[in-house]
Write a protein that holds these residues in place. Structure first.
Motif, PDB file in Angstrom:
ATOM      1  N   SER A  54       0.810  -1.233   0.000  1.00  0.00           N
ATOM      2  CA  SER A  54       0.000   0.000   0.000  1.00  0.00           C
ATOM      3  C   SER A  54       0.838   1.275   0.000  1.00  0.00           C
ATOM      4  N   LEU A  55       1.931   1.287   0.748  1.00  0.00           N
ATOM      5  CA  LEU A  55       2.769   2.494   0.796  1.00  0.00           C
ATOM      6  C   LEU A  55       3.387   2.787  -0.561  1.00  0.00           C
ATOM      7  N   LYS A  56       3.842   1.749  -1.271  1.00  0.00           N
ATOM      8  CA  LYS A  56       4.440   1.956  -2.596  1.00  0.00           C
ATOM      9  C   LYS A  56       3.408   2.525  -3.566  1.00  0.00           C
ATOM     10  N   ILE A  57       2.196   2.013  -3.479  1.00  0.00           N
ATOM     11  CA  ILE A  57       1.138   2.523  -4.350  1.00  0.00           C
ATOM     12  C   ILE A  57       0.823   3.971  -3.996  1.00  0.00           C
ATOM     13  N   LYS A  58       0.726   4.260  -2.692  1.00  0.00           N
ATOM     14  CA  LYS A  58       0.436   5.641  -2.276  1.00  0.00           C
ATOM     15  C   LYS A  58       1.522   6.602  -2.753  1.00  0.00           C
ATOM     16  N   ASN A  59       2.774   6.233  -2.559  1.00  0.00           N
ATOM     17  CA  ASN A  59       3.863   7.122  -2.951  1.00  0.00           C
ATOM     18  C   ASN A  59       3.877   7.369  -4.461  1.00  0.00           C
ATOM     19  N   THR A  60       3.525   6.344  -5.233  1.00  0.00           N
ATOM     20  CA  THR A  60       3.462   6.500  -6.692  1.00  0.00           C
ATOM     21  C   THR A  60       2.334   7.448  -7.076  1.00  0.00           C
ATOM     22  N   LEU A  61       1.185   7.303  -6.433  1.00  0.00           N
ATOM     23  CA  LEU A  61       0.076   8.225  -6.693  1.00  0.00           C
ATOM     24  C   LEU A  61       0.464   9.658  -6.357  1.00  0.00           C
ATOM     25  N   ILE A  62       1.040   9.861  -5.173  1.00  0.00           N
ATOM     26  CA  ILE A  62       1.386  11.213  -4.736  1.00  0.00           C
ATOM     27  C   ILE A  62       2.426  11.840  -5.667  1.00  0.00           C
ATOM     28  N   GLU A  63       3.419  11.072  -6.045  1.00  0.00           N
ATOM     29  CA  GLU A  63       4.456  11.597  -6.938  1.00  0.00           C
ATOM     30  C   GLU A  63       3.847  12.103  -8.246  1.00  0.00           C
ATOM     31  N   ASN A  64       2.926  11.342  -8.802  1.00  0.00           N
ATOM     32  CA  ASN A  64       2.328  11.741 -10.077  1.00  0.00           C
ATOM     33  C   ASN A  64       1.320  12.877  -9.912  1.00  0.00           C
ATOM     34  N   PHE A  65       0.523  12.830  -8.861  1.00  0.00           N
ATOM     35  CA  PHE A  65      -0.432  13.913  -8.632  1.00  0.00           C
ATOM     36  C   PHE A  65       0.282  15.251  -8.444  1.00  0.00           C
ATOM     37  N   THR A  66       1.302  15.264  -7.606  1.00  0.00           N
ATOM     38  CA  THR A  66       1.972  16.531  -7.297  1.00  0.00           C
ATOM     39  C   THR A  66       2.821  17.037  -8.455  1.00  0.00           C
ATOM     40  N   THR A  67       3.167  16.155  -9.374  1.00  0.00           N
ATOM     41  CA  THR A  67       3.904  16.586 -10.569  1.00  0.00           C
ATOM     42  C   THR A  67       3.048  17.464 -11.469  1.00  0.00           C
ATOM     43  N   TYR A  68       1.738  17.290 -11.382  1.00  0.00           N
ATOM     44  CA  TYR A  68       0.828  18.014 -12.261  1.00  0.00           C
ATOM     45  C   TYR A  68      -0.125  18.931 -11.500  1.00  0.00           C
ATOM     46  N   GLY A  69       0.322  19.391 -10.327  1.00  0.00           N
ATOM     47  CA  GLY A  69      -0.374  20.481  -9.653  1.00  0.00           C
ATOM     48  C   GLY A  69      -1.509  20.077  -8.729  1.00  0.00           C
ATOM     49  N   ILE A  70      -1.655  18.813  -8.448  1.00  0.00           N
ATOM     50  CA  ILE A  70      -2.738  18.381  -7.567  1.00  0.00           C
ATOM     51  C   ILE A  70      -2.320  18.554  -6.106  1.00  0.00           C
ATOM     52  N   GLU A  71      -3.247  19.074  -5.294  1.00  0.00           N
ATOM     53  CA  GLU A  71      -3.024  19.195  -3.847  1.00  0.00           C
ATOM     54  C   GLU A  71      -3.526  17.923  -3.173  1.00  0.00           C
ATOM     55  N   VAL A  72      -2.638  17.228  -2.496  1.00  0.00           N
ATOM     56  CA  VAL A  72      -2.943  15.942  -1.882  1.00  0.00           C
ATOM     57  C   VAL A  72      -3.056  16.090  -0.373  1.00  0.00           C
ATOM     58  N   ILE A  73      -4.137  15.550   0.178  1.00  0.00           N
ATOM     59  CA  ILE A  73      -4.266  15.412   1.632  1.00  0.00           C
ATOM     60  C   ILE A  73      -3.980  13.950   1.961  1.00  0.00           C
ATOM     61  N   ASP A  74      -2.896  13.695   2.654  1.00  0.00           N
ATOM     62  CA  ASP A  74      -2.477  12.331   3.009  1.00  0.00           C
ATOM     63  C   ASP A  74      -2.999  12.017   4.413  1.00  0.00           C
ATOM     64  N   ILE A  75      -3.956  11.074   4.501  1.00  0.00           N
ATOM     65  CA  ILE A  75      -4.500  10.710   5.812  1.00  0.00           C
ATOM     66  C   ILE A  75      -3.883   9.407   6.321  1.00  0.00           C
ATOM     67  N   SER A  76      -2.895   8.902   5.590  1.00  0.00           N
ATOM     68  CA  SER A  76      -2.048   7.804   6.017  1.00  0.00           C
ATOM     69  C   SER A  76      -2.836   6.502   6.213  1.00  0.00           C
ATOM     70  N   LEU A  77      -2.345   5.644   7.136  1.00  0.00           N
ATOM     71  CA  LEU A  77      -2.945   4.322   7.351  1.00  0.00           C
ATOM     72  C   LEU A  77      -4.227   4.482   8.163  1.00  0.00           C
ATOM     73  N   ILE A  78      -5.328   4.043   7.584  1.00  0.00           N
ATOM     74  CA  ILE A  78      -6.626   4.354   8.178  1.00  0.00           C
ATOM     75  C   ILE A  78      -7.675   3.391   7.636  1.00  0.00           C
ATOM     76  N   PRO A  79      -8.724   3.063   8.399  1.00  0.00           N
ATOM     77  CA  PRO A  79      -9.811   2.253   7.839  1.00  0.00           C
ATOM     78  C   PRO A  79     -10.563   3.015   6.745  1.00  0.00           C
ATOM     79  N   THR A  80     -11.104   2.291   5.796  1.00  0.00           N
ATOM     80  CA  THR A  80     -11.841   2.916   4.696  1.00  0.00           C
ATOM     81  C   THR A  80     -12.956   3.844   5.175  1.00  0.00           C
ATOM     82  N   PRO A  81     -13.773   3.466   6.186  1.00  0.00           N
ATOM     83  CA  PRO A  81     -14.828   4.396   6.609  1.00  0.00           C
ATOM     84  C   PRO A  81     -14.301   5.758   7.051  1.00  0.00           C
ATOM     85  N   LEU A  82     -13.114   5.804   7.637  1.00  0.00           N
ATOM     86  CA  LEU A  82     -12.569   7.105   8.040  1.00  0.00           C
ATOM     87  C   LEU A  82     -12.064   7.901   6.848  1.00  0.00           C
ATOM     88  N   SER A  83     -11.718   7.217   5.767  1.00  0.00           N
ATOM     89  CA  SER A  83     -11.357   7.970   4.559  1.00  0.00           C
ATOM     90  C   SER A  83     -12.604   8.648   3.988  1.00  0.00           C
TER      91      SER A  83
END
Length: 463
Positions: A54-83
């Motif tokens: 999961s961390l590798k997937i998250k880091n890949t998403l964040i790297e690509n999102f932030t490369t193209y101007g997306i603001e990311v809120i990282d809520i880290s390791l959490i149950p789906t309902p809290l997301s």
């Protein structure tokens, strides 16, 4: 090109580094970036479960999102309902939750909300058609947030009056382990926690609490220690399993039946939605009590869509997803649902098995998986349906999702799973002595097809 095999009906899901690679994740991120920019909503929440990948997937998403101007809120390791809760409380309409849910440890996936709506079906399957050639690189940002305190204040504190029960909890080494102490400290009473540490290899049992083989430990604890009930969760905490005071698994449709009847005490005229795998008893009892009950296709995204379309107050699936719209946000939160259920028992002088006894009017199977090749799954289902229409030509045939064959004293369902390479079967019979013969008849029908019938054969031999 994103591997089409992982673009499922409800979400994106596959075996990490086989069907789901980081190259796929990169392409998904670029397509979603383009959608967010087109929507003029260049921000997104990202959370993840405890799986090894999961961390590798998250880091890949964040790297690509932030490369193209997306603001990311990282809520880290959490149950789906809290997301989902984070999307509501931070008022950000876009969300990716990285999770393999109840699938085996080698799987992972993405559950998504875009523009405050579940992102599924055609939206997912058309990701490869998104033209990302016009994306322009510019700096985005990453900000860390922890929604737990707000969740405790707004949600958990509603249940601080639960204090007389003996409850054993099993997060199953999944993401619920991150907040389970907050839950038990809020409600009080006697609470024991099994398998709390988060471990994406799931060393103690498979992370699906609706399967009997996965609740052996918690069931044995209840029986040995005379506890009132057990509560178990799947890997990301959006499915709940309940075990009664005798150590028996309570099927999720019976959990939902009690929750719907309980909600009627708060609101007289309610609309409920249940998926096609649920018991006829559920539909009949709710109708008899004046509840408008609708049948839905299986799938958390499809049910959320139906909740909105029908303005439903509550919904439930046989798989353990429970959705509250009345007094809540309309998404599947196994934490909230489990606490609502516990509150029913806390307010009663009867045991859970006694409360359930009036509704135990049939013999029924659990969901039984008939594994097959993913590439053959839908063709197999189509051919089986053709045969069943001839064999059961005097029955009512409901084709809302696969086929539900309904006779005067039994019904059964066969449908294609949208998360695994299998067909799913369930049978309920109201003449107990005919339950096993009907299963034998169906096994004979299914033997004509290229299906793995081990689970069905095993169930047949055990009854």
């Amino acid at each position: 090109m994103i591997n089409p095999e992982i673009l499922r009906e409800y979400d994106i899901r596959g075996i990490y580094e086989k069907s789901l690679t980081l190259n796929d994740v990169t392409k998904i991120a670029l397509s979603i970036t383009k959608i967010l920019i087109n929507n003029k909503s260049p921000n997104i929440i990202i959370g993840h479960d405890g799986r090894v990948s999961s961390l590798k997937i998250k880091n890949t998403l964040i790297e690509n999102f932030t490369t193209y101007g997306i603001e990311v809120i990282d809520i880290s390791l959490i149950p789906t309902p809290l997301s989902y809760f984070s999307s509501k409380c931070y008022k950000i309409p876009n969300l990716i939750m990285i999770t393999g849910s109840h699938n085996p440890k080698e799987y992972n996936g993405l559950k998504m909300i875009i523009d405050n709506k579940p992102f599924f079906g055609k939206s997912i399957k058309s990701l490869n058609e998104v033209d990302v050639s016009s994306l322009i690189k510019k700096n985005g940002s990453v900000k860390f947030q922890n929604p737990l305190i707000r969740y405790q204040n707004e949600i958990l504190n509603r249940f601080s009056n639960i204090n007389k029960l003996k409850i054993v909890w099993d997060p199953g080494n999944g993401a619920i382990g991150a907040i389970i102490n907050k839950i038990t400290n809020t409600i009080g009473g006697t609470n024991i926690i099994l398998n709390q540490s988060i471990d994406g290899t799931f060393p103690n049992h498979h992370p699906d609490p609706t399967v009997k083989s996965n609740i052996i430990e918690i069931s044995d604890f209840i029986k040995k220690n005379s506890f009132d009930l057990g509560v178990a969760f799947d890997g990301d905490g959006d499915r709940v399993g309940i075990i009664d005071n005798k150590g028996n698994l309570v099927y999720s449709d019976m959990i939902f039946l009690l929750l719907a009847l309980d909600l009627q005490k708060e609101k007289k005229d309610i609309t409920a939605v249940a998926d096609v795998k649920c018991s006829k008893i559920l539909f009949d009892v709710l109708k008899e009590n004046g509840i408008r009950i609708l049948m839905s296709k299986t799938g958390h995204s499809l049910i959320k869509q139906m909740i909105v379309a029908e303005n439903a107050d509550i919904a439930g699936e046989m798989s353990g997803h429970i959705f509250y719209n009345h007094g809540y946000y309309g998404y599947d939160d196994a934490i909230y649902a489990s606490l609502k259920f516990i509150n029913i028992l806390n307010s009663s002088n009867n045991s859970l098995s006694d409360i359930l006894e009036p509704y135990m009017q049939s013999s029924s199977s659990p969901e039984i998986k008939l594994y097959c090749k993913e590439s053959e799954k839908f063709d197999l289902l189509s051919n089986i349906i053709s045969d069943l229409k001839v064999i059961y030509n005097d029955a009512y045939l409901n084709e809302i999702d696969g086929i539900r064959v309904e006779s005067s004293n039994f019904w059964f369902l066969i449908r294609a799973s949208n998360t695994q390479n299998c067909l799913v079967f369930r049978l309920e019979h109201f003449q107990n002595e005919l339950f096993k013969p009907e299963i034998q008849k169906i096994i004979t029908i299914f033997k004509k097809f290229n299906l793995d019938l081990k689970e069905l054969d095993s169930f047949y031999k055990a009854i």
